[in-house]
Design an enzyme around this catalytic site. Sequence first.
Site, PDB file in Angstrom:
ATOM      1  N   GLY A   1      -5.971   3.862  -4.086  1.00  0.00           N
ATOM      2  CA  GLY A   1      -5.964   5.076  -3.275  1.00  0.00           C
ATOM      3  C   GLY A   1      -7.276   5.840  -3.289  1.00  0.00           C
TER       4      GLY A   1
ATOM      5  N   SER B   1      -7.367  -0.272  -2.675  1.00  0.00           N
ATOM      6  CA  SER B   1      -8.204   0.079  -1.517  1.00  0.00           C
ATOM      7  C   SER B   1      -8.579  -1.132  -0.651  1.00  0.00           C
ATOM      8  CB  SER B   1      -9.466   0.819  -1.979  1.00  0.00           C
ATOM      9  OG  SER B   1      -9.101   2.035  -2.605  1.00  0.00           O
TER      10      SER B   1
ATOM     11  N   GLU C   1      -4.088  -4.465 -10.454  1.00  0.00           N
ATOM     12  CA  GLU C   1      -4.491  -3.263  -9.728  1.00  0.00           C
ATOM     13  C   GLU C   1      -5.334  -2.366 -10.647  1.00  0.00           C
ATOM     14  OE1 GLU C   1      -1.932  -2.425  -6.155  1.00  0.00           O
ATOM     15  OE2 GLU C   1      -0.922  -1.440  -7.801  1.00  0.00           O
TER      16      GLU C   1
ATOM     17  N   HIS D   1       4.036   0.061 -11.392  1.00  0.00           N
ATOM     18  CA  HIS D   1       2.930   0.580 -10.578  1.00  0.00           C
ATOM     19  C   HIS D   1       2.260   1.717 -11.351  1.00  0.00           C
ATOM     20  CE1 HIS D   1       0.681   2.442  -7.343  1.00  0.00           C
ATOM     21  NE2 HIS D   1       0.812   1.313  -6.673  1.00  0.00           N
TER      22      HIS D   1
ATOM     23  N   GLU E   1       1.180   4.481 -10.484  1.00  0.00           N
ATOM     24  CA  GLU E   1       1.676   5.826 -10.167  1.00  0.00           C
ATOM     25  C   GLU E   1       2.961   6.126 -10.948  1.00  0.00           C
ATOM     26  OE1 GLU E   1       1.509   5.375  -5.910  1.00  0.00           O
ATOM     27  OE2 GLU E   1      -0.671   5.382  -6.039  1.00  0.00           O
TER      28      GLU E   1
ATOM     29  N   ASN F   1       2.960  -1.636   0.363  1.00  0.00           N
ATOM     30  CA  ASN F   1       3.599  -0.602  -0.458  1.00  0.00           C
ATOM     31  C   ASN F   1       3.439   0.734   0.266  1.00  0.00           C
ATOM     32  OD1 ASN F   1       4.542   1.123  -2.398  1.00  0.00           O
ATOM     33  ND2 ASN F   1       2.791   0.903  -3.772  1.00  0.00           N
ATOM     34  N   TRP F   2       4.523   1.167   0.882  1.00  0.00           N
ATOM     35  CA  TRP F   2       4.439   2.389   1.697  1.00  0.00           C
ATOM     36  C   TRP F   2       4.528   3.672   0.872  1.00  0.00           C
ATOM     37  CZ3 TRP F   2       8.031   0.852   6.448  1.00  0.00           C
ATOM     38  CH2 TRP F   2       7.320  -0.050   7.246  1.00  0.00           C
ATOM     39  N   LYS F   3       4.802   3.539  -0.396  1.00  0.00           N
ATOM     40  CA  LYS F   3       4.902   4.715  -1.287  1.00  0.00           C
ATOM     41  C   LYS F   3       5.826   5.782  -0.671  1.00  0.00           C
ATOM     42  CE  LYS F   3       0.285   3.648  -2.847  1.00  0.00           C
ATOM     43  NZ  LYS F   3      -0.862   4.036  -3.634  1.00  0.00           N
TER      44      LYS F   3
HETATM   45  C1  PEP Z   1      -1.105   0.486  -4.179  1.00  0.00           C
HETATM   46  O1  PEP Z   1      -0.326   1.298  -3.747  1.00  0.00           O
HETATM   47  O2  PEP Z   1      -0.750  -0.300  -5.058  1.00  0.00           O
HETATM   48  C2  PEP Z   1      -2.460   0.443  -3.637  1.00  0.00           C
HETATM   49  C3  PEP Z   1      -3.235  -0.555  -3.984  1.00  0.00           C
HETATM   50  O3  PEP Z   1      -2.831   1.443  -2.791  1.00  0.00           O
HETATM   51  P1  PEP Z   1      -4.187   1.499  -1.899  1.00  0.00           P
HETATM   52  O4  PEP Z   1      -4.247   0.200  -1.128  1.00  0.00           O
HETATM   53  O5  PEP Z   1      -4.025   2.681  -1.025  1.00  0.00           O
HETATM   54  O6  PEP Z   1      -5.337   1.604  -2.839  1.00  0.00           O
END
Ligand code: PEP
Length: 256
Positions: free
Chosen positions: A174, A213, A168, A96, A98, A9-11
């Site tokens: 993050g 993470s 998640e 997600h 976010e 997931n490049w966001k």
């Molecule tokens: C995510 O974007 O869903 C995510 C898990 O990010 P990260 O790996 O940076 O925690």
Amino acid sequence: MKKNFIVANWKLNGNIQTISNFLNHLRLKISLYLQNNTVVIAPSTIYLERVYNYIKDMNIFLGAQNVDINTQGAFTGETSILMLKDIGAKYVIVGHSERRFLHNENNELISKKFGLVKSLNLIPILCIGETETQKKKNKTKEILTNQLNVIFQDFGEKAFINSIIAYEPIWSIGTGISADPIYVQSIHKFIKDYINKYNSSDIEKIIVQYGGSVNSKNAKNFLEQPDIDGLLIGSASLMYEEFLKILKISNDILCK
Ligand code: PEP
């Protein structure tokens, strides 16, 4: 045969140069790691088609990070599921954290998106998870079942066929603080058992991946757990060396 389901997931990251560089490096090695991995890249909307053109002959798949609930019309700034399908996307991340928190998406809206993705025969990756406060108050299971129940109510007992669930925990996204793999295993088992209550015949097919993470140092600990079927990776998926290392770890685990 079981494969791990790995999503990058490049966001809101990357540009034409960094994306080309990443995918050129991925191309050199990816075939070594696909025996036991299904790999999805989810770039920002504006780069979806560019990424698709790179990866379409690499046996990896395109994912979108979001979709609108409307398919066409006067909805300035939105992206339609018809457009995502048209340009080659196969997966769509919905819910997600976010989007839940920064864009006020609630369970009902997320359920609509989930259904819309499925109605076009694309595959939703439904993100569910608890906040730190909810975890401290022992509310994790209640939060997760609420997030799943809305989908069951809208689409019935077979709702989760042909879909992916990403667990998640919000406090680990993050932050650099990954969850304890044993804890994650217990939650994944809980999620599968919960869905199984409604739909026991298809339990084997339910994919529950972990996100929060993940990096090349901790990936193995997660993937060794029997009910962690893959990873949703944010920051670590932006660096091709790191992403390839994780793919190798994942592939090797299932070779044993
Ligand atoms: C995510 O974007 O869903 C995510 C898990 O990010 P990260 O790996 O940076 O925690």
